[in-house]
Enzyme design. Structure first.
Site, PDB file in Angstrom:
ATOM      1  N   SER A  82     -66.818  14.691  -4.639  1.00 60.49           N
ATOM      2  CA  SER A  82     -67.924  13.838  -4.210  1.00 60.49           C
ATOM      3  C   SER A  82     -69.212  14.658  -4.133  1.00 60.49           C
ATOM      4  O   SER A  82     -69.641  15.222  -5.144  1.00 60.49           O
ATOM      5  CB  SER A  82     -67.589  13.167  -2.879  1.00 60.49           C
ATOM      6  OG  SER A  82     -68.499  12.125  -2.609  1.00 60.49           O
ATOM      7  N   ASP A 179     -65.602   4.586 -10.333  1.00 54.62           N
ATOM      8  CA  ASP A 179     -65.743   5.352  -9.093  1.00 54.62           C
ATOM      9  C   ASP A 179     -66.097   4.412  -7.939  1.00 54.62           C
ATOM     10  O   ASP A 179     -67.116   3.725  -7.962  1.00 54.62           O
ATOM     11  CB  ASP A 179     -66.826   6.405  -9.271  1.00 54.62           C
ATOM     12  CG  ASP A 179     -66.960   7.293  -8.061  1.00 54.62           C
ATOM     13  OD1 ASP A 179     -66.296   8.338  -8.039  1.00 54.62           O
ATOM     14  OD2 ASP A 179     -67.710   6.924  -7.138  1.00 54.62           O
ATOM     15  N   HIS A 247     -61.973   7.451  -5.502  1.00 56.11           N
ATOM     16  CA  HIS A 247     -63.057   8.404  -5.323  1.00 56.11           C
ATOM     17  C   HIS A 247     -62.438   9.683  -4.781  1.00 56.11           C
ATOM     18  O   HIS A 247     -61.994   9.717  -3.634  1.00 56.11           O
ATOM     19  CB  HIS A 247     -64.113   7.856  -4.360  1.00 56.11           C
ATOM     20  CG  HIS A 247     -65.311   8.744  -4.195  1.00 56.11           C
ATOM     21  ND1 HIS A 247     -66.219   8.960  -5.205  1.00 56.11           N
ATOM     22  CD2 HIS A 247     -65.749   9.470  -3.129  1.00 56.11           C
ATOM     23  CE1 HIS A 247     -67.172   9.781  -4.771  1.00 56.11           C
ATOM     24  NE2 HIS A 247     -66.901  10.103  -3.521  1.00 56.11           N
TER      25      HIS A 247
END
Length: 304
Positions: A82, A179, A247
């Site tokens: 991330s 995502d 994610h």
């Protein structure tokens, strides 16, 4: 911050769970600056003073690690998820330059390929966020110089798609084509869905309407288009772009390497990354479009 941290997935020290990297020295950098370790500015509005020193934090950590063994490494891999995945993009060349020339240095981004994408109301929500972040934290001076000198808007060089082709250090891109963070905050941010038309779709992909699925397929198409030159031209790069609604996948055992973990052409994420790092095989894998992938059952799609 938790006092203890679980090291799973690519950080696991169990050979059965992490066959290629289990016996590596592993260091986890705590993320705290809000700018992917790239800011260097002081904000003073006359009432409050805020210091953004992500770049200096990064440099201090590397300087601390070099005499503790990093400076003697034969192989090194910078990875992150991330905002940490974006950090891997932004700091990869700096990581390479900090290490001896005989060290094999490579980088991996997990869920860090944030797209410069319009939302469903055609506003550039993510672009505006990144531009404001770059301005607030003084990030522009730390962005790729080739990129900032080329683009009319140098702040866009916070997006990996604009500076990826300038990177020389071998790089692996691990991302889902759907995502979930970008789905919820860039493609369909709350500001673009005031009536809640996407609420059920966000909670469960099975509840999406055909029109909503078409928009999600368009997002996938835009991501693949942004990666097309890297796919075609990079001789040292690798990629694993699957079609799970997720994610971050490298630091969770169920998605990294486990029975039934996500795979493309029978290759797990761990296997694909290992093939790339150790040059065992060309490792550029792109999944077919949702809903064709049956290996996504370990994924929980919801994120806050």
């Amino acid at each position: 911050m938790n006092k203890l941290e679980d090291f799973n997935g690519i950080l696991s020290n169990d050979a059965s769970l992490n066959p290629d990297f289990y016996n590596w020295n592993r260091v986890k950098l705590r993320y705290c600056d809000g700018g992917s370790f790239s800011g260097d500015a002081k904000f003073d509005n006359g009432t409050s003073v805020l210091y953004f020193r992500g770049q200096k934090i990064w440099e201090a950590i590397i300087l601390d690690l070099l005499p503790k063994g990093l400076g003697n490494a034969d192989k090194a891999l910078l990875s992150g998820c991330s905002a940490g995945g974006l950090s891997s993009f932004l700091q990869c060349e700096n990581f390479y330059r900090a290490l001896p020339t005989n060290t094999s240095v490579k980088c991996l981004s997990d869920a860090g390929f944030f797209l410069d994408e319009r939302d469903i109301t055609l506003n550039y929500t993510m672009r505006t966020f990144f531009e404001n972040l770059v301005s607030l934290q003084g990030i522009e001076k730390n962005l790729d110089k080739n990129c900032t000198s080329f683009l009319d808007n140098p702040k866009l060089c916070m997006f990996p798609q604009y500076f990826l082709n300038y990177m020389a250090t071998p790089f692996f891109i691990l991302n889902t084509a759907y995502d979930v963070y970008q789905f919820h905050h860039a493609l369909v941010p709350p500001s673009a869905d005031m009536n809640g038309d996407w609420k059920r779709c966000k909670l469960s992909i099975a509840s999406c309407t055909p029109q909503q699925l078409d928009i999600l397929q368009g997002f996938r198409g835009d991501m693949l288009a942004a990666l097309s030159s890297f796919l075609k031209d990079s001789t040292s790069g690798g990629m694993f772009i699957n079609s799970c609604f997720a994610h971050c996948q490298s630091e969770t055992q169920e998605t990294w390497f486990a029975l039934g973990s996500p795979s493309i052409q029978d290759k797990t994420i761990a296997g694909a990354v290992g093939d790339w790092y150790f040059s065992r095989n060309i490792s550029k894998l792109i999944d077919c479009a949702y809903p064709c992938d049956a290996s996504c059952h370990n994924i929980i799609a919801q994120v806050s």
